[in-house]
Design a protein around this motif. Structure first.
Motif, PDB file in Angstrom:
ATOM      1  N   PHE A 157      19.222   0.447  19.668  1.00  0.00           N
ATOM      2  CA  PHE A 157      19.107  -1.010  19.669  1.00  0.00           C
ATOM      3  C   PHE A 157      18.552  -1.521  20.997  1.00  0.00           C
ATOM      4  N   MET A 158      18.842  -0.799  22.069  1.00  0.00           N
ATOM      5  CA  MET A 158      18.384  -1.235  23.381  1.00  0.00           C
ATOM      6  C   MET A 158      16.948  -0.814  23.664  1.00  0.00           C
ATOM      7  N   THR A 160      12.804  -0.429  23.079  1.00  0.00           N
ATOM      8  CA  THR A 160      11.776  -1.427  22.805  1.00  0.00           C
ATOM      9  C   THR A 160      11.367  -1.395  21.343  1.00  0.00           C
ATOM     10  N   SER A 161      11.302  -2.577  20.738  1.00  0.00           N
ATOM     11  CA  SER A 161      10.893  -2.708  19.348  1.00  0.00           C
ATOM     12  C   SER A 161       9.378  -2.835  19.272  1.00  0.00           C
ATOM     13  N   TRP A 192       8.128  -6.185  20.247  1.00  0.00           N
ATOM     14  CA  TRP A 192       8.355  -6.685  21.597  1.00  0.00           C
ATOM     15  C   TRP A 192       7.055  -7.034  22.318  1.00  0.00           C
ATOM     16  N   LYS A 246      14.432 -10.125  27.253  1.00  0.00           N
ATOM     17  CA  LYS A 246      14.777  -8.941  26.468  1.00  0.00           C
ATOM     18  C   LYS A 246      16.093  -9.146  25.720  1.00  0.00           C
ATOM     19  N   ASN A 247      17.076  -9.697  26.425  1.00  0.00           N
ATOM     20  CA  ASN A 247      18.362  -9.958  25.769  1.00  0.00           C
ATOM     21  C   ASN A 247      18.196 -10.937  24.614  1.00  0.00           C
ATOM     22  N   GLN A 292      16.521  -9.217  21.663  1.00  0.00           N
ATOM     23  CA  GLN A 292      17.391  -8.280  20.958  1.00  0.00           C
ATOM     24  C   GLN A 292      18.440  -8.997  20.106  1.00  0.00           C
ATOM     25  N   ASN A 305      14.988  -9.763  17.092  1.00  0.00           N
ATOM     26  CA  ASN A 305      15.014  -8.433  16.482  1.00  0.00           C
ATOM     27  C   ASN A 305      16.448  -8.012  16.207  1.00  0.00           C
ATOM     28  N   ARG A 306      17.222  -8.950  15.679  1.00  0.00           N
ATOM     29  CA  ARG A 306      18.651  -8.696  15.476  1.00  0.00           C
ATOM     30  C   ARG A 306      18.846  -7.675  14.364  1.00  0.00           C
ATOM     31  N   GLU A 316      27.608  -2.393  24.488  1.00  0.00           N
ATOM     32  CA  GLU A 316      26.458  -2.823  25.284  1.00  0.00           C
ATOM     33  C   GLU A 316      26.751  -2.709  26.777  1.00  0.00           C
TER      34      GLU A 316
END
Length: 643
Positions: A326-327, A329-330, A333, A364-365, A368, A372-373, A385
Motif C-alpha cells: 500500500f505504501m 508507488t501506484s 501516482w 503522498k499521504n 494514498q 488510491n484508497r 502504517e
C-alpha cells in the motif's frame, strides 16, 4: 440510496454522491472511465485544501460506484467524522464547491440523521416537507442548494411526481428545470451560514501546543501531521486491555523524549487535555510537579505517547506484505503528481528543498488515503502504517534536539473556557439570530398588556391535534378551509326544508291528501316536547353551574380570582368577609370574574418567577410574537389583594 429508501449509515458518518448529468445512456465501461477521470480531476484540484487537513477519523475520499437498481453509476464517498462535527460541514463546503467548479455534476449529501441540511434549515422549511417525503429532494447544483418541490395539486405540474422522486427522476428534474427547484433564500442562507468562513476557517480550527515526546513520534508527526488524530483517538478511547501494553513501553521509549511543537485540531486538543490520567510507574513516564512551567507539555506528550504505543501494540509484528505494498508507488501516482504541479500545489518551491519535500510527503499521504484508497481488507491500520514508517524513515535525534531552541510559541487555550456571555453569543450565532436590542424605559412604561391577553385568546381559539397546537397566524397566512356540512346547511336554510320522501312508491297525490291530520299533530307535539326537554336540561345545567359558583365564591379557590366588581371598588373600603357571605346567601347576583386581568396577572407572575431565565411564560409569549420587557426588580407581580 436506492429508490426512496434511506441510507443505513453508521453513527457519526456522512455519505456524499456525485452524479453526472444529463444522465444519458452510455457504455458502462466508458461511463466508468469518465467518472474515474472526474475523480482524479476533483481530488487534484482540491488537493491544496484537502492534503494538509487533519481529519478526526477518516478523510474526504471519492471512488467509483457502479449502478444498482434505479441508482445510476456515480462517484461516492463516505467519511466517519466522529466527535468533530466541523469535519462534516467542511465536507459540505467541499461538495458545494465541486458542483460550482464542475456544473455538469449534481451532488447530494446525508448522514446517519438523514437530510441534515434540512435539519439545519428546519425553521424555514415549507409545511408540506417532512421526513417521510424528503427522500431524493435535496441536491447541490452549480454551488446552490436545490429542493425539489411537491405539486400542490395532482396534475398542476406534470414534471413533478406526486410521490418522492427516484434518483433518475430527480436528476431529470434538475437538468430540465434548474430554476424552479432552487431552494428558498432563507433555506440557502441557513446552510451557507453554517459553512461560512471556509477555507480560511481551517486555520482557525487548529491549535499548536508544545509536547514532550519520544523522538520517533516527533519525526513521524513532522512528516505525517495527520497521524496525531489516530494517536489522540487511541488514548481517548482506551480501555484496560489497551493500557496493558503501556505498562512497559516497547516502541516509544521515554528516554528519547524531546520538546516539540504539535499541531492539533481544537477538538483533538480538547479531548487530550481534558482527560485525567496517571501513567503506570513501570512505564518510565515520570511527571514533574504541577507547578512546573512545562508541566502541560509533559502531560500532553505522555498522553500522546500512550496513544501511539496503543496503536502499535494492536499490530502483529509480521503483518501482511500485501498491506505493505500500500505504501509503494501506484501507477496513477505519476499522473497525479503532474496534475498537482499544473495546479501550482508546490507554490513555486524549489524541488528537493525541505518545504518541497514536506508538501510532497503530504501529497503522498493524501493520494494514498483519498485517491488510491485500497479495499478495507487491504487497508493498513494506523498502527501498521506507523511501524512501516519507523522502518523506512531515518531521523537524527541530535538534529531534532537542536530544533527545541527555535520552537514557535504555543497558542492560547483560553477558548476552552467559555463565559456565560460567550455561550449565549455562540447559541445566537448558531440560531442565526441577532442580539435583541435593550428596551427603553419609555417603551416599558407604555407597554400594552392587552396584547398579552389578546394573543393568548387567539392561541386558545386555535384547534389543537395530536401533532400539537398551531400558533396564531397572520391573516394573510391563514389557510383556506371549506366545511361541506355548514355549506349544505346554509343552502337548506335558503331553499327551505326538502319534502319528506315516502318509503313507498305506491302513494300518489290523492293518497297524500288523504293522510290523517292526527299524524301531523302527533309529529308537532313530539317536536314541541323535545324542544321543551332540551330547554329544561339547559336551564337545569345553568342552575347547577350557578350553585357551584356560589359555593366556590367564598372558598380559597374563588377568592384567588379577581372579579370586575373588585376592580371598580379597589380604592374603596370593602366589607368584611362575613358580611359578604351573608349578602351572598341572600341571593345576590354573582360578580363575573375579570378573565383578562387574571390571565395577565398569572402570566406576569410566572414571567417574574423566571428571574430573567428561559421559562414557559416567555417561551409561549415569544412564540406568539409577544416580547415582554425585562423584569428589572425580579419581584413577583402581586395581584389586587382582598380584605
Amino acid at each position: 440510496m436506492e429508490d426512496n429508501t434511506k441510507l443505513a449509515t453508521m453513527e457519526d458518518t456522512v455519505e456524499y454522491h456525485l452524479f453526472l448529468i444529463p444522465d444519458e445512456l452510455r457504455d458502462p465501461e466508458k461511463h466508468k472511465e469518465i467518472l474515474q477521470k472526474y475523480i482524479e480531476r476533483i481530488m487534484t484540484q482540491f488537493a491544496p485544501m484537502l492534503a494538509p487537513y487533519i481529519w478526526q477519523n477518516q478523510p474526504f475520499n471519492l471512488r467509483y460506484k457502479p449502478g444498482k437498481g434505479n441508482v445510476p453509476a456515480h462517484m461516492f464517498g463516505v467519511t466517519k467524522f466522529g466527535d468533530n462535527i466541523e469535519d462534516e460541514w467542511f465536507i459540505v463546503y467541499i461538495v458545494k464547491q465541486i458542483t460550482k467548479e464542475f456544473p455538469e455534476l449534481v451532488a447530494r449529501i446525508e448522514d446517519n440523521d438523514g437530510e441534515f441540511l434540512l435539519i439545519e434549515a428546519a425553521d424555514f422549511l415549507p409545511k408540506w416537507l417532512d421526513p417521510d417525503n424528503s427522500a431524493n429532494r435535496v441536491f447541490f447544483q452549480r454551488g446552490e442548494l436545490c429542493l425539489i418541490p411537491a405539486p400542490r395539486k395532482p396534475g398542476t405540474m406534470s414534471w413533478l411526481p406526486t410521490t418522492p422522486p427516484t434518483v433518475p427522476q430527480a436528476l431529470n428534474i434538475i437538468s430540465t428545470h434548474p430554476e424552479e427547484i432552487l431552494a428558498s433564500e432563507s433555506i440557502r442562507a441557513a446552510v451557507n451560514r453554517r459553512i461560512r468562513g471556509y477555507p480560511e476557517k481551517i486555520q482557525a480550527s487548529l491549535h499548536r501546543a508544545h509536547c514532550f515526546l519520544p523522538a520517533s513520534i516527533v519525526a513521524l508527526l513532522k512528516q505525517h501531521p495527520r497521524l496525531v488524530a489516530a494517536g489522540v483517538q487511541a488514548f481517548y478511547l482506551r480501555d484496560p486491555i489497551d493500557l496493558r501494553a503501556c505498562r512497559v513501553f516497547k516502541t516509544f521509549l521515554p528516554e528519547t523524549r524531546i520538546m516539540t511543537s504539535v499541531t492539533f485540531t481544537k477538538c483533538l486538543y480538547a479531548q487530550l487535555v481534558q482527560q485525567r490520567f496517571v501513567p503506570d510507574r513501570r512505564s518510565g513516564y515520570k511527571m514533574p510537579p504541577p507547578s512546573h512551567p512545562q508541566y502541560r507539555a509533559h502531560e500532553l506528550g505522555m498522553k500522546l505517547a500512550h496513544g501511539f504505543e496503543i496503536l502499535c501494540s494492536k499490530c502483529s509484528p509480521h503483518f501482511s506484505e500485501s498491506k505493505k505494498s500500500f505504501m509503494t508507488t501506484s501507477p496513477l501516482w505519476a499522473g497525479f503528481l503532474e496534475s498537482l504541479k499544473k495546479n501550482d500545489y508546490f507554490k513555486g518551491l524549489i524541488e528537493g528543498s525541505a518545504q518541497y519535500q514536506a508538501r510532497l510527503e503530504m501529497a503522498k499521504n493524501y493520494f494514498q488515503l483519498s485517491v488510491n484508497r485500497p479495499e478495507s481488507c487491504l487497508a493498513m491500520s494506523p498502527g501498521e502504517e506507523i511501524l512501516t514508517l519507523l522502518q523506512t524513515m531515518p531521523f537524527d535525534i541530535e538534529e531534532l534536539k537542536k530544533e527545541e531552541a527555535n520552537l514557535p510559541p504555543e497558542d492560547d487555550d483560553q477558548w476552552l473556557d467559555l463565559s456565560p456571555d460567550q455561550l449565549d453569543q455562540l447559541l445566537q450565532e448558531v440560531a442565526g439570530k441577532k442580539e435583541a436590542e435593550p428596551t427603553s424605559k419609555k417603551e416599558e412604561q407604555n407597554y400594552d398588556l392587552n396584547q398579552v391577553s389578546e394573543s393568548m385568546k387567539a392561541f386558545i381559539s386555535k384547534v389543537s391535534t395530536h401533532k400539537g397546537a398551531e400558533l396564531p397566524r397572520e391573516p394573510s397566512e391563514a389557510p383556506i378551509t371549506f366545511d361541506a356540512d355548514s355549506f349544505l346547511n346554509y343552502f337548506d336554510k335558503i331553499l327551505g326544508p326538502s319534502p319528506h320522501e315516502s318509503d313507498s312508491d305506491d302513494l300518489d297525490e290523492e293518497d297524500f291528501e288523504c293522510l290523517d291530520s292526527d299524524d301531523d299533530l302527533d309529529l308537532k307535539t313530539e317536536a314541541a316536547g323535545e324542544e321543551a326537554s332540551v330547554k329544561g336540561t339547559l336551564n337545569n345545567l345553568k342552575s347547577y353551574m350557578a350553585q357551584m359558583d356560589r359555593e366556590l365564591a367564598y372558598t380559597s379557590i374563588g377568592k384567588s380570582f379577581t372579579t370586575q366588581k373588585q376592580m371598580e371598588s379597589l380604592s374603596q373600603t370593602t366589607n368584611n368577609n362575613s358580611d359578604e357571605e351573608d349578602s351572598g346567601a341572600g341571593g345576590s347576583v354573582m360578580t363575573p370574574v375579570d378573565v383578562d386581568l387574571n390571565l395577565v396577572s398569572n402570566i406576569l407572575e410566572s414571567y417574574s418567577s423566571q428571574a430573567g431565565l428561559a421559562g414557559p411564560a416567555s417561551n409561549l409569549l415569544q412564540s406568539m410574537g409577544v416580547q415582554l420587557p425585562d423584569n428589572s426588580d425580579h419581584r413577583p407581580t402581586s395581584k389586587p389583594t382582598q380584605d
